[in-house]
Design an enzyme around this catalytic site. Sequence first.
Site, PDB file in Angstrom:
ATOM      1  CG  HIS A 178       4.761 -41.145 -18.200  1.00  0.00           C
ATOM      2  ND1 HIS A 178       5.298 -42.326 -18.649  1.00  0.00           N
ATOM      3  CD2 HIS A 178       4.389 -41.397 -16.921  1.00  0.00           C
ATOM      4  CE1 HIS A 178       5.256 -43.229 -17.698  1.00  0.00           C
ATOM      5  NE2 HIS A 178       4.716 -42.686 -16.621  1.00  0.00           N
ATOM      6  CG  HIS A 213       1.489 -42.278 -12.768  1.00  0.00           C
ATOM      7  ND1 HIS A 213       1.160 -43.566 -13.110  1.00  0.00           N
ATOM      8  CD2 HIS A 213       2.753 -42.077 -13.219  1.00  0.00           C
ATOM      9  CE1 HIS A 213       2.187 -44.139 -13.720  1.00  0.00           C
ATOM     10  NE2 HIS A 213       3.164 -43.257 -13.804  1.00  0.00           N
ATOM     11  CE  LYS A 215       4.195 -47.363 -19.323  1.00  0.00           C
ATOM     12  NZ  LYS A 215       4.081 -46.524 -18.145  1.00  0.00           N
ATOM     13  CG  HIS A 266       8.084 -49.286 -16.797  1.00  0.00           C
ATOM     14  ND1 HIS A 266       7.834 -48.304 -15.870  1.00  0.00           N
ATOM     15  CD2 HIS A 266       9.199 -49.923 -16.379  1.00  0.00           C
ATOM     16  CE1 HIS A 266       8.759 -48.368 -14.907  1.00  0.00           C
ATOM     17  NE2 HIS A 266       9.590 -49.333 -15.199  1.00  0.00           N
ATOM     18  CG  HIS A 324       9.634 -43.462 -17.162  1.00  0.00           C
ATOM     19  ND1 HIS A 324      10.160 -44.649 -17.557  1.00  0.00           N
ATOM     20  CD2 HIS A 324       8.426 -43.757 -16.621  1.00  0.00           C
ATOM     21  CE1 HIS A 324       9.324 -45.621 -17.263  1.00  0.00           C
ATOM     22  NE2 HIS A 324       8.257 -45.106 -16.698  1.00  0.00           N
ATOM     23  CG  ASP A 360       6.856 -41.458 -14.122  1.00  0.00           C
ATOM     24  OD1 ASP A 360       5.693 -41.869 -13.977  1.00  0.00           O
ATOM     25  OD2 ASP A 360       7.863 -42.116 -13.799  1.00  0.00           O
TER      26      ASP A 360
END
Length: 346
Positions: free
Chosen positions: A13, A15, A99, A136, A174, A247
């Site tokens: 995970h 970004h 996602k 999420h 997460h 994350d």
Amino acid sequence: MQEITIRRPDDWHLHLRDGAMLQGILPESARDFARAIVMPNLVPPVVTGADAAAYRDRILRALPEGATFEPLMTLYLTEGTDPADVAAAAASGLVKAVKLYPAGATTNSHGGVRDLDKVMPVLERMAAIGLPLCTHGEVTDPEVDIFDREAVFIDTVLSPLRARLPELRVVMEHITTEEGAAYALEGGDTLGATITTHHLIINRNHLLVGGIKPHYYCLPVAKREAHRLALRRAATSGDGHFFLGTDSAPHVDALKEHACGCAGCFTATNTMPLLAHVFEEEGALDRLEAFASLNGPAFYRLPANETRLRLVKSAAPHAFPEKILTEAGPVTVFNPGFPVHWHVES
Ligand code: NCD
Ligand code: ZN
């Protein structure tokens, strides 16, 4: 001196952003990690297979000379997502997951899903082809307290969805609570859960006591200490449901240190040394490889990496950069608040 050699880890995970930020921070992940599940919450989001192919090209072009990092692409689920486009992107090997952002749950999630019924045809197709849904896992109902949003999501969204579509493979992204860890553990082989580095280290006191610490603000927000300890037990258990998803979510300092600060901790630079520290504290260094390098590929049905990563503990604390200077602006590296004696041997 102490050391441990593990299969090269992956980040399930991550970004990476785009443009100058991508260029500036990509080396931080490419240094230690072989692969990463790349989150699609760009502006505009990565919605179609064509979007993912173009984004993947931009990531590969931004890689430092000689780096072998492989971005594993995801699609951002919207109420307009076409099941056939998802299936084609998965069949070509380009896309490894989709996602789910409940609309409004986090950074760049306004294009996310309001009504799960509208995306059932996509989810049914994903269940049929075995493509994982990354969630999420927070409800966005303003009536629900921010510290309860994960537990309420499990009861009111995730659990009913999995009852309705039992073949759907789901990753709880997460997780931050005891409830999340307990649910994942009981989830059978269609369920996995990622755990971040920072949620193993901070609780909500770190964020809020003695002045607000914007660089500890992320979503889902850090919870009370009992939850942090439950996450530590889960991550260090070796159980196959749990794997690393940092994350790592860079925002420039000006937007973190702000009246309405962005959510995200940037941990790409020092995650592996921090995990070695945590796993050593828990007497579980021998299970670091399962968490960081084995359980994730097993869930995603990919081979584990053949190359290795060596972590070394030295008598003196190791200094990590305080900030990564990108052309988009400086990004503060997650500071655990204690000396770290581990580093990755290059
Ligand atoms: C992430 C981001 O900035 O994109 N922020 C965060 O706090 N984790 C979004 C997310 O994963 O929720
Ligand atoms: Zn994220």
